[in-house]
Design an enzyme around this catalytic site. Structure first.
Site, mmCIF file in Angstrom:
data_model
loop_
_atom_site.group_PDB
_atom_site.id
_atom_site.type_symbol
_atom_site.label_atom_id
_atom_site.label_comp_id
_atom_site.label_asym_id
_atom_site.label_seq_id
_atom_site.Cartn_x
_atom_site.Cartn_y
_atom_site.Cartn_z
ATOM 1 N N THR A 1 65.647 64.221 -31.735
ATOM 2 C CA THR A 1 67.116 64.044 -32.127
ATOM 3 C C THR A 1 67.950 64.429 -30.788
ATOM 4 O OG1 THR A 1 67.074 66.464 -32.371
ATOM 5 C CG2 THR A 1 66.501 65.350 -34.310
ATOM 6 N N ASP A 2 67.683 64.863 -29.701
ATOM 7 C CA ASP A 2 68.176 65.213 -28.637
ATOM 8 C C ASP A 2 68.918 64.348 -28.002
ATOM 9 O OD1 ASP A 2 67.722 68.154 -29.231
ATOM 10 O OD2 ASP A 2 66.450 68.319 -27.435
ATOM 11 N N THR B 1 60.672 65.800 -31.926
ATOM 12 C CA THR B 1 60.022 66.905 -32.885
ATOM 13 C C THR B 1 59.637 66.343 -34.216
ATOM 14 O OG1 THR B 1 61.923 68.472 -32.249
ATOM 15 C CG2 THR B 1 61.213 68.759 -34.571
HETATM 16 C C1 SIN Z 1 64.178 67.098 -31.446
HETATM 17 O O1 SIN Z 1 63.578 66.197 -31.784
HETATM 18 O O2 SIN Z 1 64.801 67.660 -32.701
HETATM 19 C C2 SIN Z 1 64.228 67.945 -30.170
HETATM 20 C C3 SIN Z 1 63.108 67.310 -29.405
HETATM 21 C C4 SIN Z 1 63.360 65.730 -28.938
HETATM 22 O O3 SIN Z 1 64.629 65.366 -28.692
HETATM 23 O O4 SIN Z 1 62.485 65.073 -28.352
#
Ligand code: SIN
Length: 343
Positions: free
Chosen positions: A107-108, A27
């Site tokens: 983040t995932d 993200t």
């Molecule tokens: C994010 O980064 O918050 C979600 C998408 C990902 O993990 O690439």
């Protein structure tokens, strides 16, 4: 121990630390058509040069070189990327002119990549991961400040020898402890029970504590080409043995169970796991709760079944450690328990 602090003061460009930034997507590199949209965007589409250009203050903090290692939504991450990243980090760290390395990530699955690198990269130089909850196109995007924080930490002598760190929302966490705890908030990461190691703000980096368990240069683990197949099953009301049986039939060498409470397991799943263990599959008990630890022989007869307790590792991190331990040749329950008690 006195807190370890470093403060960034204006320096000539040649005196600034040299930091390598490895971008993988997420993200932080996401974009939406509408600045008010923070959920319906495409992750991993903005290149690292544009991410860096959005933070002019970086020119006061570090001399930066950047590489686009991947451009993915981290939900689609394949463990082969851990091998690529570990190799690239170690190659950069071996260069005398590089002071630290930053990895941008979604983040995932950040907590999984962070722990895999924490256990496998062989360097004392700072390795700092960061991410964002809002795409780069969003109102109040959090990526630029997180990137500035991560690069500031990577350039700090206080971050040396602490393993892989995650700088997010001004806090500095250990890769071992950090977990994602919110689906939307910018304060999306915590180190449950343990807390953050320190903080970064306005060029100042302060550590209040250090990492105790061995990591990086002090582990025998390497990010190899072939990661053993390790799967995760969940225990819940009415759970059946179907997932365990399918994973064993699919060739899993290890299974982590995300148990209820203190790693307790539905009787039908426990029976299937005992049978899997008897066929040589390593079984590790973690908890789906999200904080706390799993006591050995506390909620399941580990000794009788040949199970291993994950301690404070959540199921996703326990899977990382189990893959590395199996790849290192450990497979017996007692040896695997020592691994989980050590790292
Ligand atoms: C994010 O980064 O918050 C979600 C998408 C990902 O993990 O690439």
């Amino acid at each position: 121990m006195a807190p370890m602090t470093t403060t960034q003061s204006p320096a000539s460009p040649a005196a600034l630390p040299r930091i390598a930034v490895l971008a993988t997507g997420g993200t932080i590199a996401g974009s939406a058509a509408d600045a008010a949209n923070t959920s319906g965007y495409q992750a991993g589409v903005v290149g690292v040069d544009r991410l860096l250009a959005a933070v002019p203050a970086l020119s006061q903090v570090a001399r930066i070189e950047a590489e686009q290692v991947a451009s993915i939504d981290s939900k689609d991450l394949d463990v082969a990327l851990w091998t690529t990243l570990a190799a690239r980090i170690m190659a950069l760290a071996a260069r005398e002119d590089i002071d630290g390395i930053v990895v941008t990530h979604g983040t995932d699955t950040l907590e999984e990549t962070a722990y895999a690198l924490h256990l496998t990269v062989k360097t004392d130089k700072p390795v700092v991961m960061t991410a964002a909850m809002r795409p780069s196109s969003a109102l109040s995007a959090d990526g630029p400040l997180n990137l500035l924080g991560a690069i500031t930490v990577a350039g700090s002598p206080a971050a040396r020898g602490q393993g892989v760190l995650v700088a997010f929302n001004n806090r500095i966490h250990s890769a071992r402890d950090i977990v994602k705890t919110s689906t939307y908030a910018v304060d999306a990461f915590q180190s449950p029970e343990i807390g953050a190691l320190g903080w970064v703000q306005d060029g100042r980096v302060e550590f209040q504590r250090t990492v105790v368990r061995p990591h990086t240069v002090a582990t025998p683990f390497v990010a190899s080409e072939a990661w053993p197949l390790v799967e995760i099953v969940v225990s819940y009301a009415g759970a059946s043995r179907a997932a365990v049986d399918a994973f064993v039939a699919g060739g899993a060498r290890g299974i982590v169970v995300a148990g209820t409470g203190n790693g307790s397991i539905h009787a039908s799943v426990q029976t299937a796991l005992s049978e899997a263990r008897a066929r040589g599959v390593a079984v590790v008990r973690a908890s789906r709760v999200g904080s706390g630890h799993v006591m050995r022989n506390g909620a399941a007869p580990d000794d009788a079944c040949g199970f291993v307790s994950a301690g404070t590792l959540n199921p996703y991190k326990a899977r990382v450690l189990l893959m590395l331990a199996l790849a290192a040749g450990e497979s017996e329950p007692a040896a695997l328990q020592r691994v989980f008690d050590t790292y």
